[in-house]
Design a protein around this motif. Sequence first.
Motif, PDB file in Angstrom:
ATOM      1  N   ALA A 113       0.934  -1.327  -0.182  1.00 43.86           N
ATOM      2  CA  ALA A 113      -0.023   0.187   0.038  1.00 43.86           C
ATOM      3  C   ALA A 113       0.878   1.151   0.042  1.00 43.86           C
ATOM      4  CB  ALA A 113      -0.952  -0.018   1.031  1.00 43.86           C
ATOM      5  N   PHE A 114       1.733   1.278  -1.066  1.00 47.47           N
ATOM      6  CA  PHE A 114       2.691   2.648  -1.129  1.00 47.47           C
ATOM      7  C   PHE A 114       1.880   3.957  -1.066  1.00 47.47           C
ATOM      8  CE2 PHE A 114       6.559   0.476  -3.213  1.00 47.47           C
ATOM      9  CZ  PHE A 114       7.005  -0.228  -1.930  1.00 47.47           C
ATOM     10  N   ASP A 115       0.813   3.714  -1.775  1.00 41.06           N
ATOM     11  CA  ASP A 115      -0.152   5.115  -1.812  1.00 41.06           C
ATOM     12  C   ASP A 115      -0.669   5.729  -0.379  1.00 41.06           C
ATOM     13  OD1 ASP A 115      -1.570   2.560  -1.413  1.00 41.06           O
ATOM     14  OD2 ASP A 115      -3.376   3.685  -2.359  1.00 41.06           O
ATOM     15  N   ILE A 116      -0.725   4.687   0.681  1.00 39.88           N
ATOM     16  CA  ILE A 116      -0.853   5.308   1.785  1.00 39.88           C
ATOM     17  C   ILE A 116       0.055   5.438   2.705  1.00 39.88           C
ATOM     18  CG2 ILE A 116      -3.526   5.011   1.357  1.00 39.88           C
ATOM     19  CD1 ILE A 116      -3.582   2.780   3.474  1.00 39.88           C
ATOM     20  N   ALA A 117       1.295   4.836   2.529  1.00 43.85           N
ATOM     21  CA  ALA A 117       2.436   4.709   3.642  1.00 43.85           C
ATOM     22  C   ALA A 117       2.683   5.826   3.910  1.00 43.85           C
ATOM     23  CB  ALA A 117       3.651   3.869   2.880  1.00 43.85           C
ATOM     24  N   GLY A 118       2.950   5.920   5.205  1.00 44.61           N
ATOM     25  CA  GLY A 118       3.481   7.229   5.805  1.00 44.61           C
ATOM     26  C   GLY A 118       2.234   8.193   6.246  1.00 44.61           C
ATOM     27  N   LYS A 119       1.241   7.881   6.067  1.00 46.69           N
ATOM     28  CA  LYS A 119      -0.068   8.652   6.426  1.00 46.69           C
ATOM     29  C   LYS A 119      -0.623   8.044   8.037  1.00 46.69           C
ATOM     30  CE  LYS A 119      -0.997   9.877   1.625  1.00 46.69           C
ATOM     31  NZ  LYS A 119      -1.958   9.777   0.720  1.00 46.69           N
ATOM     32  N   GLY A 120      -0.279   6.871   8.386  1.00 46.12           N
ATOM     33  CA  GLY A 120      -0.577   6.320   9.538  1.00 46.12           C
ATOM     34  C   GLY A 120      -2.377   5.901   9.646  1.00 46.12           C
ATOM     35  N   ILE A 121      -2.846   5.658   8.361  1.00 43.42           N
ATOM     36  CA  ILE A 121      -4.341   5.300   8.098  1.00 43.42           C
ATOM     37  C   ILE A 121      -4.264   3.969   7.772  1.00 43.42           C
ATOM     38  CG2 ILE A 121      -4.873   7.726   7.502  1.00 43.42           C
ATOM     39  CD1 ILE A 121      -4.795   7.049   4.577  1.00 43.42           C
ATOM     40  N   ALA A 122      -3.321   3.142   7.641  1.00 45.47           N
ATOM     41  CA  ALA A 122      -3.444   1.830   7.250  1.00 45.47           C
ATOM     42  C   ALA A 122      -4.103   0.939   8.221  1.00 45.47           C
ATOM     43  CB  ALA A 122      -2.104   1.076   6.919  1.00 45.47           C
ATOM     44  N   ASP A 123      -5.053   0.204   7.918  1.00 47.60           N
ATOM     45  CA  ASP A 123      -5.794  -0.829   8.893  1.00 47.60           C
ATOM     46  C   ASP A 123      -5.080  -1.980   9.374  1.00 47.60           C
ATOM     47  OD1 ASP A 123      -7.830  -2.734   9.939  1.00 47.60           O
ATOM     48  OD2 ASP A 123      -9.168  -1.549   8.854  1.00 47.60           O
ATOM     49  N   GLU A 124      -5.006  -2.110  10.412  1.00 44.68           N
ATOM     50  CA  GLU A 124      -4.274  -3.042  11.019  1.00 44.68           C
ATOM     51  C   GLU A 124      -4.917  -4.558  11.372  1.00 44.68           C
ATOM     52  OE1 GLU A 124      -5.690  -1.129  14.658  1.00 44.68           O
ATOM     53  OE2 GLU A 124      -5.441  -0.584  12.730  1.00 44.68           O
ATOM     54  N   GLN A 125      -6.256  -4.662  11.068  1.00 47.40           N
ATOM     55  CA  GLN A 125      -7.118  -5.869  11.443  1.00 47.40           C
ATOM     56  C   GLN A 125      -6.618  -7.111  10.879  1.00 47.40           C
ATOM     57  OE1 GLN A 125      -9.311  -5.642  13.938  1.00 47.40           O
ATOM     58  NE2 GLN A 125      -8.728  -3.632  14.033  1.00 47.40           N
ATOM     59  N   SER A 126      -5.881  -7.155   9.360  1.00 50.11           N
ATOM     60  CA  SER A 126      -5.472  -8.262   8.874  1.00 50.11           C
ATOM     61  C   SER A 126      -4.227  -8.550   9.798  1.00 50.11           C
ATOM     62  CB  SER A 126      -5.128  -8.160   7.542  1.00 50.11           C
ATOM     63  OG  SER A 126      -4.848  -9.209   6.832  1.00 50.11           O
ATOM     64  N   MET A 127      -3.446  -7.679  10.106  1.00 54.38           N
ATOM     65  CA  MET A 127      -2.240  -8.198  10.848  1.00 54.38           C
ATOM     66  C   MET A 127      -2.556  -8.800  12.075  1.00 54.38           C
ATOM     67  SD  MET A 127       1.227  -8.332  11.308  1.00 54.38           S
ATOM     68  CE  MET A 127       1.887  -7.619  10.083  1.00 54.38           C
ATOM     69  N   LYS A 128      -3.535  -8.328  12.932  1.00 53.81           N
ATOM     70  CA  LYS A 128      -3.991  -8.553  14.105  1.00 53.81           C
ATOM     71  C   LYS A 128      -4.604  -9.968  14.107  1.00 53.81           C
ATOM     72  CE  LYS A 128      -5.664  -5.980  17.276  1.00 53.81           C
ATOM     73  NZ  LYS A 128      -7.009  -4.824  17.652  1.00 53.81           N
ATOM     74  N   GLU A 129      -5.443 -10.307  13.087  1.00 54.02           N
ATOM     75  CA  GLU A 129      -5.845 -11.690  12.789  1.00 54.02           C
ATOM     76  C   GLU A 129      -4.653 -12.515  12.237  1.00 54.02           C
ATOM     77  OE1 GLU A 129      -8.718 -14.610  12.401  1.00 54.02           O
ATOM     78  OE2 GLU A 129      -8.734 -12.871  13.316  1.00 54.02           O
ATOM     79  N   ALA A 130      -3.762 -12.202  11.383  1.00 58.59           N
ATOM     80  CA  ALA A 130      -2.689 -12.984  11.352  1.00 58.59           C
ATOM     81  C   ALA A 130      -1.954 -13.449  12.336  1.00 58.59           C
ATOM     82  CB  ALA A 130      -1.689 -12.230  10.239  1.00 58.59           C
ATOM     83  N   LEU A 131      -1.725 -12.526  13.404  1.00 59.31           N
ATOM     84  CA  LEU A 131      -1.070 -12.811  14.637  1.00 59.31           C
ATOM     85  C   LEU A 131      -1.957 -14.036  15.335  1.00 59.31           C
ATOM     86  CD1 LEU A 131       0.489  -9.438  15.735  1.00 59.31           C
ATOM     87  CD2 LEU A 131       1.526 -11.394  15.635  1.00 59.31           C
ATOM     88  N   ARG A 132      -3.228 -13.746  15.455  1.00 59.87           N
ATOM     89  CA  ARG A 132      -4.018 -14.522  16.158  1.00 59.87           C
ATOM     90  C   ARG A 132      -4.036 -15.854  15.738  1.00 59.87           C
ATOM     91  NH1 ARG A 132      -8.574 -17.193  16.234  1.00 59.87           N
ATOM     92  NH2 ARG A 132      -9.127 -16.598  13.810  1.00 59.87           N
ATOM     93  N   GLN A 133      -3.981 -16.120  14.186  1.00 57.66           N
ATOM     94  CA  GLN A 133      -3.897 -17.383  13.729  1.00 57.66           C
ATOM     95  C   GLN A 133      -2.358 -18.058  13.881  1.00 57.66           C
ATOM     96  OE1 GLN A 133      -5.941 -18.686  10.242  1.00 57.66           O
ATOM     97  NE2 GLN A 133      -7.426 -16.904  10.313  1.00 57.66           N
ATOM     98  N   ALA A 134      -1.405 -17.128  13.864  1.00 55.40           N
ATOM     99  CA  ALA A 134      -0.161 -17.731  14.120  1.00 55.40           C
ATOM    100  C   ALA A 134       0.007 -18.378  15.751  1.00 55.40           C
ATOM    101  CB  ALA A 134       0.919 -16.651  13.960  1.00 55.40           C
ATOM    102  N   ILE A 135      -0.600 -17.664  16.455  1.00 55.87           N
ATOM    103  CA  ILE A 135      -0.785 -18.277  17.828  1.00 55.87           C
ATOM    104  C   ILE A 135      -1.517 -19.467  18.133  1.00 55.87           C
ATOM    105  CG2 ILE A 135      -1.571 -17.498  20.231  1.00 55.87           C
ATOM    106  CD1 ILE A 135      -1.449 -14.573  19.502  1.00 55.87           C
ATOM    107  N   GLU A 136      -2.550 -19.487  17.297  1.00 58.45           N
ATOM    108  CA  GLU A 136      -3.449 -20.729  17.269  1.00 58.45           C
ATOM    109  C   GLU A 136      -2.593 -21.984  16.832  1.00 58.45           C
ATOM    110  OE1 GLU A 136      -7.311 -21.800  14.921  1.00 58.45           O
ATOM    111  OE2 GLU A 136      -7.663 -20.179  16.183  1.00 58.45           O
ATOM    112  N   LEU A 137      -2.003 -21.434  15.624  1.00 64.69           N
ATOM    113  CA  LEU A 137      -1.472 -22.733  14.865  1.00 64.69           C
ATOM    114  C   LEU A 137       0.097 -23.332  15.659  1.00 64.69           C
ATOM    115  CD1 LEU A 137      -2.161 -21.866  11.339  1.00 64.69           C
ATOM    116  CD2 LEU A 137      -3.097 -23.566  12.520  1.00 64.69           C
ATOM    117  N   ALA A 138       0.547 -22.434  16.272  1.00 61.83           N
ATOM    118  CA  ALA A 138       1.977 -22.485  16.907  1.00 61.83           C
ATOM    119  C   ALA A 138       2.063 -23.663  17.714  1.00 61.83           C
ATOM    120  CB  ALA A 138       2.515 -21.070  17.533  1.00 61.83           C
ATOM    121  N   PRO A 139       3.224 -24.590  17.699  1.00 62.46           N
ATOM    122  CA  PRO A 139       3.076 -25.543  18.666  1.00 62.46           C
ATOM    123  C   PRO A 139       3.093 -25.269  20.010  1.00 62.46           C
ATOM    124  CG  PRO A 139       5.253 -25.170  17.434  1.00 62.46           C
ATOM    125  CD  PRO A 139       4.323 -24.248  16.660  1.00 62.46           C
ATOM    126  N   LYS A 140       2.591 -25.928  20.746  1.00 64.67           N
ATOM    127  CA  LYS A 140       2.396 -25.526  22.221  1.00 64.67           C
ATOM    128  C   LYS A 140       3.894 -25.754  23.056  1.00 64.67           C
ATOM    129  CE  LYS A 140      -1.509 -24.291  21.265  1.00 64.67           C
ATOM    130  NZ  LYS A 140      -1.329 -24.092  19.820  1.00 64.67           N
TER     131      LYS A 140
END
Length: 331
Positions: free
Chosen positions: A302-329
Amino acid sequence: MNKPIIGITMGDAAGVGPEIIMKSLHDPLVYESCRPFVIGDSKIMERADRFVQTGLQIRSIQSVSEAQFQYGTVDCLDLNLLPADLPIGQVSAEAGHASFSFLKKAIELANAGEIDAICTAPLNKEALHKGGHIYPGHTEILADLTDTKDFSMMLSAPKLKVIHVTTHVGIIDAVKMINPERVYKVIRMAHETLQKAGYTSPKIAVCGINPHAGENGLFGYGEEEEKIIPAVKQAQEEGIQVVGPLPADTLFFRATRGDFDIIVAMYHDQGHGPIKVLGLEAGVNITVGLPIIRTSVDHGTAFDIAGKGIADEQSMKEALRQAIELAPKRV
């Protein structure tokens, strides 16, 4: 402390990756469920926080053992590969090489057992190539550096999961590459991945290649009969709950309705389009078949909005959640 250790690669420093990482790590719930740290460049992370203004402190470290994993501080394994004034929103060989190096370091840490999963911010393919690393994307780098031969890209959204037989190739090449062996392997990967995630008997549906899945030879040149049906029959004989090939134009609706747990798509846009219609902020990219866990946002730099502070972080938070869920315990 048995919370998984998640290495978050910074991605392309000229894009929104650093910003969405800072926004995600501003959520205290992330630290309640895992021990996250960033693999990247402290200077760039500090710059990103000036855009998003979380007030979090960046702590530069040189090894995972130095990480404190405390909310309010972002531990950054600093590879120090980039200038502080790297242009924002522009393709750069420096940023491309650095994004590859961040991922390579993460893979080394995962192979050594120092981290439990990798969560990746987006890289830019043009920058990656300018930096001297000729790969189509993250998935192929991960497969190459882990010496993985059979792998696939799985996209996951709240109402839909899709796994791909082919990905980053042109449509004509994709059809040539589809064969019963590959389709079978992807069906099997889908089955095993969902079983590990808690599905007792996953319901799998396989897309056709042609409109109406060929409609008994009316469309195409018998690709479904030659390339897909033998694979589906083989999987069925092994007890896998799979059907197909089915027409893609109705199949994705049926899956979102709950008829199926995952769809096997034949090519990139067949699977990516429906996921992205559901919302870029909801999608997560998971590389299946690797010896390590890797999840990612399902959007670009998303180079067009980089540096503006407006990028949505929800996909990153969901990716973290799934990494946590799938990670070996850890014990």
